[in-house]
Design a protein around this motif. Structure first.
Motif, PDB file in Angstrom:
ATOM      1  N   LEU A 149     -60.083  35.456 114.353  1.00 33.70           N
ATOM      2  CA  LEU A 149     -59.981  36.894 114.009  1.00 33.70           C
ATOM      3  C   LEU A 149     -60.699  36.663 112.547  1.00 33.70           C
ATOM      4  CD1 LEU A 149     -58.636  39.711 113.563  1.00 33.70           C
ATOM      5  CD2 LEU A 149     -56.634  38.376 112.295  1.00 33.70           C
ATOM      6  N   LYS A 150     -61.402  38.096 112.557  1.00 33.38           N
ATOM      7  CA  LYS A 150     -62.145  38.212 111.213  1.00 33.38           C
ATOM      8  C   LYS A 150     -61.782  39.748 110.885  1.00 33.38           C
ATOM      9  CE  LYS A 150     -66.354  35.756 111.808  1.00 33.38           C
ATOM     10  NZ  LYS A 150     -66.900  34.917 113.019  1.00 33.38           N
ATOM     11  N   PHE A 151     -61.729  39.939 109.532  1.00 30.03           N
ATOM     12  CA  PHE A 151     -61.489  41.232 109.189  1.00 30.03           C
ATOM     13  C   PHE A 151     -61.838  41.418 107.536  1.00 30.03           C
ATOM     14  CE2 PHE A 151     -57.747  40.492 106.293  1.00 30.03           C
ATOM     15  CZ  PHE A 151     -57.343  39.220 106.714  1.00 30.03           C
ATOM     16  N   LYS A 152     -62.000  42.872 107.312  1.00 32.59           N
ATOM     17  CA  LYS A 152     -62.528  42.941 105.693  1.00 32.59           C
ATOM     18  C   LYS A 152     -61.364  43.249 104.876  1.00 32.59           C
ATOM     19  CE  LYS A 152     -67.164  44.469 106.630  1.00 32.59           C
ATOM     20  NZ  LYS A 152     -68.179  45.728 107.267  1.00 32.59           N
ATOM     21  N   ALA A 153     -61.542  42.352 103.790  1.00 32.99           N
ATOM     22  CA  ALA A 153     -60.598  42.572 102.585  1.00 32.99           C
ATOM     23  C   ALA A 153     -60.971  41.518 101.633  1.00 32.99           C
ATOM     24  CB  ALA A 153     -58.962  41.911 103.261  1.00 32.99           C
ATOM     25  N   ASP A 154     -60.408  41.606 100.404  1.00 31.67           N
ATOM     26  CA  ASP A 154     -60.520  40.772  99.357  1.00 31.67           C
ATOM     27  C   ASP A 154     -59.899  39.301  99.626  1.00 31.67           C
ATOM     28  OD1 ASP A 154     -60.458  39.397  96.990  1.00 31.67           O
ATOM     29  OD2 ASP A 154     -60.755  41.493  95.871  1.00 31.67           O
ATOM     30  N   GLU A 191     -66.302  40.236 104.689  1.00 33.01           N
ATOM     31  CA  GLU A 191     -65.464  39.869 105.719  1.00 33.01           C
ATOM     32  C   GLU A 191     -65.070  38.512 105.820  1.00 33.01           C
ATOM     33  OE1 GLU A 191     -66.618  41.311 109.688  1.00 33.01           O
ATOM     34  OE2 GLU A 191     -67.684  39.413 109.913  1.00 33.01           O
ATOM     35  N   ILE A 192     -63.583  38.587 106.269  1.00 34.94           N
ATOM     36  CA  ILE A 192     -62.836  37.257 105.928  1.00 34.94           C
ATOM     37  C   ILE A 192     -62.939  36.759 107.551  1.00 34.94           C
ATOM     38  CG2 ILE A 192     -60.649  36.097 105.322  1.00 34.94           C
ATOM     39  CD1 ILE A 192     -60.287  38.636 103.494  1.00 34.94           C
ATOM     40  N   ASP A 193     -63.070  35.019 107.591  1.00 33.74           N
ATOM     41  CA  ASP A 193     -62.508  34.653 108.863  1.00 33.74           C
ATOM     42  C   ASP A 193     -61.182  33.862 108.666  1.00 33.74           C
ATOM     43  OD1 ASP A 193     -63.792  31.493 109.089  1.00 33.74           O
ATOM     44  OD2 ASP A 193     -64.366  32.623 107.471  1.00 33.74           O
ATOM     45  N   VAL A 194     -60.316  33.828 109.492  1.00 34.14           N
ATOM     46  CA  VAL A 194     -59.103  33.499 109.146  1.00 34.14           C
ATOM     47  C   VAL A 194     -58.784  31.861 109.143  1.00 34.14           C
ATOM     48  CG1 VAL A 194     -56.635  33.100 110.221  1.00 34.14           C
ATOM     49  CG2 VAL A 194     -57.824  35.336 110.059  1.00 34.14           C
ATOM     50  N   GLU A 195     -59.775  31.348 109.771  1.00 37.72           N
ATOM     51  CA  GLU A 195     -59.989  29.870 109.804  1.00 37.72           C
ATOM     52  C   GLU A 195     -60.235  29.417 108.211  1.00 37.72           C
ATOM     53  OE1 GLU A 195     -62.669  28.504 112.465  1.00 37.72           O
ATOM     54  OE2 GLU A 195     -61.957  26.487 112.231  1.00 37.72           O
ATOM     55  N   GLY A 196     -61.460  30.129 107.857  1.00 41.85           N
ATOM     56  CA  GLY A 196     -61.638  29.578 106.218  1.00 41.85           C
ATOM     57  C   GLY A 196     -60.883  29.981 105.338  1.00 41.85           C
ATOM     58  N   LEU A 197     -59.960  31.043 105.573  1.00 40.88           N
ATOM     59  CA  LEU A 197     -59.015  31.672 104.580  1.00 40.88           C
ATOM     60  C   LEU A 197     -57.856  30.825 104.620  1.00 40.88           C
ATOM     61  CD1 LEU A 197     -57.840  34.195 103.181  1.00 40.88           C
ATOM     62  CD2 LEU A 197     -56.547  34.661 105.333  1.00 40.88           C
ATOM     63  N   LEU A 198     -57.637  29.980 105.439  1.00 40.20           N
ATOM     64  CA  LEU A 198     -56.253  28.986 105.632  1.00 40.20           C
ATOM     65  C   LEU A 198     -56.511  27.673 105.308  1.00 40.20           C
ATOM     66  CD1 LEU A 198     -54.098  30.696 108.629  1.00 40.20           C
ATOM     67  CD2 LEU A 198     -54.007  31.028 106.165  1.00 40.20           C
ATOM     68  N   THR A 237     -53.997  44.175 115.687  1.00 45.53           N
ATOM     69  CA  THR A 237     -54.557  44.993 116.753  1.00 45.53           C
ATOM     70  C   THR A 237     -55.879  45.798 116.203  1.00 45.53           C
ATOM     71  OG1 THR A 237     -53.509  47.047 115.441  1.00 45.53           O
ATOM     72  CG2 THR A 237     -51.955  45.604 116.823  1.00 45.53           C
ATOM     73  N   GLU A 238     -56.330  46.930 116.803  1.00 41.11           N
ATOM     74  CA  GLU A 238     -57.222  47.724 116.412  1.00 41.11           C
ATOM     75  C   GLU A 238     -57.160  48.138 114.964  1.00 41.11           C
ATOM     76  OE1 GLU A 238     -59.064  50.520 119.078  1.00 41.11           O
ATOM     77  OE2 GLU A 238     -59.703  48.838 120.566  1.00 41.11           O
ATOM     78  N   GLU A 239     -55.925  48.482 114.722  1.00 40.71           N
ATOM     79  CA  GLU A 239     -55.742  49.212 113.552  1.00 40.71           C
ATOM     80  C   GLU A 239     -55.400  48.288 112.350  1.00 40.71           C
ATOM     81  OE1 GLU A 239     -52.654  52.070 114.435  1.00 40.71           O
ATOM     82  OE2 GLU A 239     -53.598  52.078 116.500  1.00 40.71           O
ATOM     83  N   TYR A 240     -54.864  47.350 112.734  1.00 39.06           N
ATOM     84  CA  TYR A 240     -54.302  46.548 111.224  1.00 39.06           C
ATOM     85  C   TYR A 240     -54.318  45.070 111.606  1.00 39.06           C
ATOM     86  CZ  TYR A 240     -49.969  47.510 113.790  1.00 39.06           C
ATOM     87  OH  TYR A 240     -49.054  47.591 114.485  1.00 39.06           O
ATOM     88  N   VAL A 241     -54.240  44.441 110.517  1.00 40.08           N
ATOM     89  CA  VAL A 241     -54.042  43.061 110.577  1.00 40.08           C
ATOM     90  C   VAL A 241     -52.737  42.738 110.184  1.00 40.08           C
ATOM     91  CG1 VAL A 241     -54.596  40.671 109.524  1.00 40.08           C
ATOM     92  CG2 VAL A 241     -56.466  42.374 109.904  1.00 40.08           C
ATOM     93  N   HIS A 242     -51.882  42.017 110.816  1.00 45.31           N
ATOM     94  CA  HIS A 242     -50.396  41.633 110.774  1.00 45.31           C
ATOM     95  C   HIS A 242     -50.197  40.221 110.151  1.00 45.31           C
ATOM     96  CE1 HIS A 242     -46.179  41.399 112.574  1.00 45.31           C
ATOM     97  NE2 HIS A 242     -46.184  41.443 111.551  1.00 45.31           N
TER      98      HIS A 242
END
Ligand code: ADP
Ligand code: MG
Length: 455
Positions: free
Chosen positions: A340-345, A307-314, A377-382
């Protein structure tokens, strides 16, 4: 036997009559009373006729019917049946005949099915097929083969292969398959319209049960994709060598000059050493990008999905790019949903953003604008990176994801580009099952959108 059964009933009646007359003649000397003699003969005749009638109904007629039915079966009509309900030998024959007809019917259905399956396979295979007998006559060509050469079956079937197969390579393959009695492989090219198609041709000799050569099958299959890959691999090696040669030549040249000069002029030495340092830095970048690509392409490559949080990512990215942008007097804006949090590498997503921001800054002139937006959105991260830079010509847009493709080679090199950044981005997006959209206009700027599915 068959002809005896087929004789008409009157024939046997006549025999009985003749036998009765002979019987009468034999009895004549013994029985002197003519009336008794006639009575005996009539009774004799009647009994024999009755017996004949019985024999005819129960044996001769059914046997004759059995013969007719067997002959029908022999001619391939397996649906005929013998209806006889008696318990005698004819009954047994009838059961056997019916069972024979049923079995033959079953075999013929199976055989037909197998034939149809084989035809379906031969006709629908993606490979062209030609069957040739030991004398060199063509017995079969399948649909694929006909479509390759745009001809009909009639133009091949029944002809000698060297009369109708135009390509010399076909003749060579068949001759060698016959001569060496083993599979023979060759390659040839054929133009379909304006397109060059690469084919592999395999000649396979066929043997009968006694191991005698019976003919050969030619199998032709399209290897264009394979050839393209081979070509791409060769191009890639050539490109890598070329990319490495430039910095190495430069390093070598400056090092040589330094050695010749014996480091007397400190100013020049410093300048040359800086160039050497920068060139080796570029080489390192190139090698790192190559390694990244090669890792992404490995068969057992696996994403490390968390799980990635965008704050940490940037966190590390924003300050570095603010600095880079400031150096080039470019204004940079970040519009991200920090919650925003989402699952990715994570490392791979970072690499996407870095590569896109790098390009946006490199290919935008001073006073330009660059922005990064991350939404969902619910389906994807843009992920959306845009700039007001030089833009990319529509005609070459599809090519910019190719390895080492640069619109302006000199400019890319001068800004330290390896030509692999977008190829890496595309790979990472692909392994995340995402998609990329790019929209660009010359001298107006570029927008790159990345959509990553939210799992
Ligand atoms: N934002 C952009 N604006 C204009 N051109 C771009 C942009 N991003 C990529 N390009 C073009 O696409 C080419 C390939 O990009 P990339 O794979 O990152 O390689 P490079 O190392 O050359 O930057 C670049 O050389 C450049 O010509
Ligand atoms: Mg780049």
């Amino acid at each position: 036997m068959k002809s005896l059964i087929k004789k008409p009933l009157s024939y046997y009646m006549l025999i009985i009559f003749v036998l009765s007359v002979i019987n009468g003649l034999l009895l004549f000397p013994i029985v002197d009373n003519v009336i008794i003699l006639i009575a005996i003969l009539i009774i004799n005749f009647c009994i024999l006729t009755l017996f004949l009638q019985f024999f005819n109904v129960n044996h001769m007629k059914p046997l004759s019917k059995a013969i007719t039915i067997l002959s029908e079966i022999n001619q391939g009509n397996y649906r005929v049946r013998f209806h006889f309900s008696g318990n005698n030998i004819i009954g047994t024959i009838s059961k056997e005949i019916n069972s024979l007809a049923r079995n033959m019917n079953e075999y013929s259905i199976q055989e037909k099915m197998q034939r149809e399956q084989l035809t379906t396979i031969i006709e629908n295979t993606e490979n062209g097929l030609v069957l040739i007998d030991e004398k060199g006559y063509i017995h079969l060509v399948n649909r694929k083969f006909l479509t390759i050469y745009g001809k009909t079956m009639k133009e091949y079937k029944g002809y000698l292969y060297y009369e109708v197969l135009e390509e010399e390579v076909f003749h060579k393959t068949i001759q060698n398959a016959f001569l060496y009695e083993e599979n023979v492989k060759n390659e040839f090219t054929h133009y379909e319209g304006t397109e060059k198609v690469y084919y592999q041709i395999i000649g396979v000799p066929i043997f009968n049960e006694k191991n005698r050569l019976k003919g050969a099958v030619l199998v032709i299959h399209d290897i264009t994709e394979l050839k393209k890959l081979e070509l791409m691999r060769k191009d890639f090696v050539a490109n890598v060598s070329h990319e490495l040669r430039t910095p190495i030549t430069s390093i070598r040249g400056f090092a040589e000059t330094l050695l010749e000069d014996d480091l007397k002029n400190k100013e020049v030495a410093k300048e040359f050493l800086t160039i050497i340092y920068n060139e080796s830095d570029r080489m390192q970048l190139l090698i790192e990008d190559l390694l990244t690509l090669s890792r992404l392409e490995q068969e057992n490559f696996q994403l490390i999905v968390n799980e990635i949080d965008v704050e940490g990512l940037l966190k590390d990215i924003i300050p570095a790019y603010q600095m880079k942008a400031r150096k080039k007097k470019i204004s940079i804006a970040f519009s991200v949903d920090e919650k925003l949090k989402f699952k990715a590498d994570k490392e791979k997503i970072k690499q996407i953003i870095i590569n896109l921001l790098d390009n946006a800054i490199h290919y935008t002139q001073e006073q330009g604008k660059v922005s990064l937006a991350i939404n969902s959105t619910e389906e994807y991260v843009h992920i959306h990176v845009s700039d007001t830079g030089m833009g990319i010509d529509k005609a070459v847009l599809p090519r910019i994801f190719e390895r080492f493709y640069r619109v302006d080679k000199a400019r890319s090199r001068n800004t330290g580009g390896t030509g692999l950044g977008l190829a890496i981005v595309k790979h990472i997006v692909d392994v995340h099952d995402g998609k990329i959209e790019i929209d660009s206009e010359i001298n107006k700027g570029t927008h790159i959108h990345i959509y990553l599915p939210r799992k």
